[in-house]
Write a protein that holds these residues in place. Structure first.
Motif, short mmCIF file in Angstrom:
data_model
loop_
_atom_site.label_atom_id
_atom_site.label_comp_id
_atom_site.label_asym_id
_atom_site.label_seq_id
_atom_site.Cartn_x
_atom_site.Cartn_y
_atom_site.Cartn_z
N CYS A 12 0.89 -1.21 0.10
CA CYS A 12 -0.09 0.01 -0.04
C CYS A 12 0.86 1.25 -0.07
N GLY A 13 2.15 1.19 0.30
CA GLY A 13 3.10 2.55 0.34
C GLY A 13 3.20 2.94 1.66
N ARG A 14 2.51 2.25 2.75
CA ARG A 14 2.54 2.93 4.02
C ARG A 14 2.61 1.82 5.13
N GLY A 15 3.13 0.62 4.43
CA GLY A 15 3.41 -0.66 5.57
C GLY A 15 4.58 -0.70 5.80
N ARG A 16 4.99 -1.88 6.48
CA ARG A 16 6.06 -2.22 6.98
C ARG A 16 6.97 -3.49 6.39
N LEU A 17 8.13 -3.47 6.05
CA LEU A 17 8.83 -4.27 5.39
C LEU A 17 9.78 -5.07 6.62
N LEU A 18 9.98 -6.40 6.43
CA LEU A 18 10.98 -7.03 6.91
C LEU A 18 11.88 -7.83 6.24
N ASP A 19 13.04 -7.52 6.13
CA ASP A 19 14.18 -8.07 5.32
C ASP A 19 15.09 -9.13 6.31
N LEU A 20 14.75 -10.36 6.26
CA LEU A 20 15.62 -11.14 7.20
C LEU A 20 16.88 -11.58 6.38
N ALA A 21 17.98 -11.95 7.26
CA ALA A 21 19.10 -12.30 6.90
C ALA A 21 19.52 -11.27 5.59
N CYS A 22 19.40 -9.91 6.13
CA CYS A 22 19.53 -9.10 5.16
C CYS A 22 20.91 -8.56 4.49
N GLY A 23 21.97 -9.31 5.22
CA GLY A 23 23.37 -9.16 4.66
C GLY A 23 23.42 -7.49 4.61
N THR A 24 23.97 -7.03 3.66
CA THR A 24 24.24 -5.55 3.29
C THR A 24 23.02 -4.63 3.22
N GLY A 25 21.82 -5.37 3.16
CA GLY A 25 20.56 -4.54 2.90
C GLY A 25 20.28 -4.49 1.57
N GLN A 26 20.66 -5.10 0.55
CA GLN A 26 20.31 -4.96 -0.79
C GLN A 26 18.85 -4.84 -1.16
N LEU A 27 18.16 -5.66 -0.40
CA LEU A 27 16.87 -5.53 -0.65
C LEU A 27 16.15 -4.61 0.16
N ALA A 28 16.51 -4.45 1.23
CA ALA A 28 15.79 -3.28 2.08
C ALA A 28 15.85 -2.04 1.43
N PHE A 29 17.02 -1.81 0.81
CA PHE A 29 17.22 -0.14 0.40
C PHE A 29 16.56 -0.16 -0.87
N ALA A 30 16.43 -1.21 -1.53
CA ALA A 30 15.77 -1.15 -3.01
C ALA A 30 14.08 -1.10 -2.89
N LEU A 31 13.92 -1.60 -1.82
CA LEU A 31 12.16 -1.72 -1.65
C LEU A 31 11.73 -0.65 -0.70
N ARG A 32 12.60 -0.04 -0.06
CA ARG A 32 12.23 1.07 1.24
C ARG A 32 11.39 1.98 0.97
N ARG A 33 11.40 2.62 -0.59
CA ARG A 33 10.45 3.67 -0.98
C ARG A 33 9.11 3.19 -1.04
N TRP A 34 8.80 2.03 -0.83
CA TRP A 34 7.07 1.33 -0.85
C TRP A 34 6.81 1.31 0.61
#
Length: 244
Positions: A12-34
């Motif tokens: 929805c653009g206002r929820g929360r994301l969980l990046d498990l075993a995130c390493g350097t945050g490759q997915l966390a940073f790519a997805l954070r704008r949502w």
């Protein structure tokens, strides 16, 4: 792949994301704008510190770095809209983590298992040389046990999709995105440091020696422009928590 994942998960653009075993945050940073809030969780303090530094440098106040294993993480029920795990589900207690994800996700929320072909596996000469180099350094540094023997056998017996289904998730499909990526020596050195088998904590004061060995081992197999071409497939498997 990232944009497609956000659409498929119907965030929805206002929820929360969980990046498990995130390493350097490759997915966390790519997805954070949502997302309004992002938890980037890893059991390796060095990786979490890298995420914290990147969040500060790039101005990402919604990224929350946390040191914890996936199995021991303390999170509220029905808190996250999407959970992602990149190249790591096989290293976790899959049944336990799948059950905990079902508890942490809101009804209708999704978990995405994200994968990419790693550079040391392939038929190109530089890939075979890289694989031999990594084996040699893991042995020399006593790090061979950081990748368990026969690690893929449990996944062959019970595929990830089956584990998630038995935990209560509904399969929501697989999507793949092939691309050719030309690696530089600097990128490959950085990639190795982002792994669980030869991170900076394992390389220690041997980092410069490793970089020299890397250049000597695979340099002769570089393309004319000095890069190392790699046919990479980025994939995600999506599963959804029932809405009711």
């Amino acid at each position: 792949m990232i944009a497609d994942l956000a659409r498929s998960a119907q965030v929805c653009g206002r929820g929360r994301l969980l990046d498990l075993a995130c390493g350097t945050g490759q997915l966390a940073f790519a997805l954070r704008r949502w997302f309004a809030e992002v938890w980037a969780v890893d059991q390796e303090p060095d990786m979490v510190e890298a995420v914290r530094a990147k969040a500060a440098t790039t101005g990402a106040p919604n990224v929350r770095p946390l040191v914890s294993s996936a199995e021991a993480l303390d999170a509220p029920p029905e808190y996250f809209e999407l959970a992602v795990i990149g190249n790591a589900f096989h290293r976790l207690d899959r049944d336990l983590v799948a059950a905990r994800l079902l508890h942490w996700l809101r009804p209708g929320g999704c978990v995405a298992l994200c994968w990419a072909d790693v550079p040391q596996l392939g038929d190109r000469e530089w890939q075979r040389a890289l694989a031999a180099l990594l084996d040699r350094w893991q042995t020399a540094l006593g790090a061979t046990d950081r990748v368990p023997a026969n690690w893929d056998e449990p996944r062959r017996r019970r595929p990830d999709a089956q584990v998630l289904s038995e935990a209560g998730f509904e399969t929501a499909g697989r999507r793949g995105f092939p691309v050719e990526h030309p690696w530089s020596l600097t990128e490959l050195a950085g990639y190795v440091r982002s792994t669980s088998f030869l991170p900076p904590s394992v390389l220690g004061d041997q980092g410069a020696a490793f970089d020299d060995d890397l250049a000597a081992s695979i340099g002769p197999f570089a393309a004319a422009d000095g890069t190392f071409p790699h046919d990479v497939s980025f994939v995600y498997d999506l599963a959804r928590k029932p809405a009711d």
